[in-house]
Design an enzyme around this catalytic site. Structure first.
Site, PDB file in Angstrom:
ATOM      1  CB  CYS A   6      -0.909  -0.006   1.228  1.00 18.81           C
ATOM      2  SG  CYS A   6      -1.760   1.555   1.491  1.00 18.81           S
ATOM      3  CG  HIS A  47      -6.464   9.492   0.349  1.00 18.58           C
ATOM      4  ND1 HIS A  47      -6.634   8.183  -0.050  1.00 18.58           N
ATOM      5  CD2 HIS A  47      -6.700  10.241  -0.763  1.00 18.58           C
ATOM      6  CE1 HIS A  47      -6.955   8.148  -1.329  1.00 18.58           C
ATOM      7  NE2 HIS A  47      -7.018   9.396  -1.790  1.00 18.58           N
TER       8      HIS A  47
HETATM    9  P1  AMP Z   1      -7.371   9.542  -4.902  1.00 21.97           P
HETATM   10  O1  AMP Z   1      -7.384   9.609  -6.393  1.00 21.97           O
HETATM   11  O2  AMP Z   1      -8.534  10.228  -4.232  1.00 21.97           O
HETATM   12  O3  AMP Z   1      -7.180   8.125  -4.412  1.00 21.97           O
HETATM   13  O4  AMP Z   1      -6.122  10.374  -4.428  1.00 21.97           O
HETATM   14  C1  AMP Z   1      -4.825   9.875  -4.427  1.00 21.97           C
HETATM   15  C2  AMP Z   1      -3.902  11.032  -4.468  1.00 21.97           C
HETATM   16  O5  AMP Z   1      -2.613  10.571  -4.136  1.00 21.97           O
HETATM   17  C3  AMP Z   1      -3.794  11.716  -5.838  1.00 21.97           C
HETATM   18  O6  AMP Z   1      -4.188  13.079  -5.715  1.00 21.97           O
HETATM   19  C4  AMP Z   1      -2.310  11.581  -6.180  1.00 21.97           C
HETATM   20  O7  AMP Z   1      -1.778  12.709  -6.835  1.00 21.97           O
HETATM   21  C5  AMP Z   1      -1.692  11.363  -4.819  1.00 21.97           C
HETATM   22  N1  AMP Z   1      -0.414  10.658  -4.805  1.00 21.97           N
HETATM   23  C6  AMP Z   1      -0.104   9.540  -5.498  1.00 21.97           C
HETATM   24  N2  AMP Z   1       1.149   9.150  -5.202  1.00 21.97           N
HETATM   25  C7  AMP Z   1       1.637  10.055  -4.315  1.00 21.97           C
HETATM   26  C8  AMP Z   1       2.880  10.218  -3.636  1.00 21.97           C
HETATM   27  N3  AMP Z   1       3.897   9.340  -3.800  1.00 21.97           N
HETATM   28  N4  AMP Z   1       3.037  11.264  -2.806  1.00 21.97           N
HETATM   29  C9  AMP Z   1       2.035  12.154  -2.632  1.00 21.97           C
HETATM   30  N5  AMP Z   1       0.831  12.056  -3.224  1.00 21.97           N
HETATM   31  C10 AMP Z   1       0.634  11.028  -4.068  1.00 21.97           C
END
Ligand code: AMP
Length: 111
Positions: free
Chosen positions: A3, A97
């Protein structure tokens, strides 16, 4: 568990942390959609808001007590909170989140 946000919470994958305590972590989204875009996660794995139960909901309350403090520290007086649940809502990371979005005027449409 494979995860991404568990690995970020464990420090195995780098992130730009803006708040952390024993239970939760807040870090900047890697692809910000607003000038301020911060993700709040419980350190313990919960797959989505669909997995919130009486046994684990205290950490969610803690996140929501922390969000206004972080928002204030970021200079926000107005902001949007989003949590995507499942494929129709485009949840891409299956670890609960909350997106804190702010720093510019947003559309009045949410979907
Ligand atoms: P969701 O689409 O609501 O599941 O949001 C997931 C979020 O995680 C997206 O806005 C991505 O840009 C963000 N995300 C993905 N990988 C990372 C990472 N390594 N560090 C910070 N944010 C991330």
């Amino acid at each position: 568990m494979d995860c991404l946000f568990c690995k970020i919470a464990a420090g195995e994958i780098p992130s730009t942390r803006v708040y952390e305590d024993d239970l939760i972590l807040a870090f900047r989204d890697i692809a910000p959609q607003t000038p301020v875009h911060i993700l709040f996660v419980p350190k313990a794995h919960i797959a989505s808001a669909d997995g919130i139960t009486p046994e684990n909901s205290a950490v969610v309350a803690h996140i929501f007590e922390t969000i206004p403090k972080v928002a204030k520290a970021e200079g926000l007086t107005s902001y949007r909170l989003v949590s995507n649940v499942g494929p129709d809502a485009c949840q891409s990371v299956k670890h609960l989140h909350f997106h804190l979005l702010g720093g510019r005027e947003m559309s009045d449409r949410m979907a």
